[in-house]
Design an enzyme around this catalytic site. Structure first.
Site, mmCIF file in Angstrom:
data_model
loop_
_atom_site.group_PDB
_atom_site.id
_atom_site.type_symbol
_atom_site.label_atom_id
_atom_site.label_comp_id
_atom_site.label_asym_id
_atom_site.label_seq_id
_atom_site.Cartn_x
_atom_site.Cartn_y
_atom_site.Cartn_z
ATOM 1 N N CYS A 1 0.811 -1.216 0.000
ATOM 2 C CA CYS A 1 0.000 0.000 0.000
ATOM 3 C C CYS A 1 0.844 1.266 0.000
ATOM 4 O O CYS A 1 0.549 2.210 -0.721
ATOM 5 C CB CYS A 1 -0.912 -0.002 1.227
ATOM 6 S SG CYS A 1 -1.800 1.541 1.513
ATOM 7 N N PHE A 2 1.884 1.313 0.802
ATOM 8 C CA PHE A 2 2.566 2.577 1.071
ATOM 9 C C PHE A 2 3.597 2.960 0.015
ATOM 10 O O PHE A 2 4.347 3.896 0.210
ATOM 11 C CB PHE A 2 3.224 2.524 2.456
ATOM 12 C CG PHE A 2 2.234 2.684 3.573
ATOM 13 C CD1 PHE A 2 2.070 3.890 4.221
ATOM 14 C CD2 PHE A 2 1.430 1.621 3.958
ATOM 15 C CE1 PHE A 2 1.148 4.047 5.244
ATOM 16 C CE2 PHE A 2 0.505 1.758 4.976
ATOM 17 C CZ PHE A 2 0.360 2.971 5.611
#
Length: 303
Positions: A171-172
């Site tokens: 995600c990041f």
């Protein structure tokens, strides 16, 4: 489900009134329980049984969650997951893989018609995320919210804010529109979905980041690609305590983080957050969803 509040009391003309919101801290739960509770709250709110709700929670065991559209077998190394003793669940929201470990996880459940919530998905995302920006700044960090990357996207009735195509399953590795950056690095990740007139937004506020463990449970075409992607990820993602240490400021505890962000969400939402608890109906529904949906292989490995 027996309403705690008559649904007519919650509505005023075209939207909800400014009555207090409910605040929940449900502690550390299994991955299936956490996702089930978020869904149960949203369904209870749709029925008018509970007010708008902000929830804080943690994970036991530490867990990997993947987005609704991700391909589990293609993107996750399940042998490594078991070796690390990590849990696993597929979220109902979009987005990429998140390692839920040393973080504060939050969710917000509110009607689309609540006063001040924009109809535009991206703008609503920014409005509900304003508490994140306030909280990080209260910690002494110079935070900014992105606003130039990504556009609202709709898929199969599930709306979410999309980023440019990410480099990895994590995600990041890429900020979406209206997400939080410190020193140019993404420090919190969130996802949103809408259904039956209710918004569910949940996300991770990273206290510490173990990118080695995260990348050990994701699949890559080769070890060289994994190492290169991890190196890139390290320049695109960070955690609150890492940012504080770079400024020679003392790291903060989870308890302090929770206090700061409870106040900042209240400020960002312009709402009073009143301590509450899950209703009997929510607990019953969450128990069913945990065993029949979020704890089931048919859901978690469906893609």
């Amino acid at each position: 489900m027996k309403p705690l509040i008559n649904s007519g009391q919650l509505r005023q003309d075209a939207g909800y009134d400014r009555s207090p919101w409910r605040f929940l801290h449900t502690g550390n739960r299994s991955p299936a329980e956490n996702m089930a509770i978020d869904e149960a709250i949203s369904l209870a709110h749709k029925e008018g049984a509970v007010p708008p709700t902000v929830r804080f929670y943690g994970w036991n065991p530490a867990s990997l969650s993947i987005g609704y559209f991700q391909q589990a077998e293609k993107e996750v190394d399940f042998q490594a997951l078991r070796e690390h003793g990590l849990g696993f669940v597929r979220r109902s929201t979009g987005g990429r893989a998140v390692l839920h470990d040393q973080e504060l996880t939050y969710s917000i459940v509110v009607s689309e018609r609540y006063p001040g919530i924009p109809a535009n998905v991206a703008e609503a995302y920014a409005e509900l995320s304003s508490g994140l920006l306030i909280g990080v700044r209260k910690l002494g960090l110079d935070a900014a919210m992105t606003g130039q990357v990504g556009v609202p996207e709709v898929h199969s009735g599930r709306e979410h804010v999309s980023a440019r195509k990410p480099l990895t399953a994590a995600c990041f590795d890429a900020p979406s529109k209206y997400e939080l950056l410190v020193d140019g690095c993404k420090i919190a990740g969130s996802a949103q979905m809408r259904g039956n007139g209710v918004i569910l937004q949940h996300g991770s506020i990273l206290l510490e980041l173990d990118d080695e463990k995260l990348f050990s449970v994701l699949r890559f075409a080769s070890p060289d690609i994994k190492q290169r992607m991890r190196s890139l990820f390290g320049r695109k993602a960070s955690a609150i305590n890492d940012c504080l240490r770079r400024r020679e400021m003392p790291p903060v505890s989870m308890h302090h983080l929770e206090n700061v962000f409870r106040n900042s969400f209240a400020e960002g939402l312009k709402a009073e957050l009143v301590n509450g608890q899950l209703t009997e109906g929510e607990l019953e529904l969450a128990g069913r969803l945990s065993s029949e949906k979020y704890g089931a292989d048919s859901w978690n490995y469906r893609r």
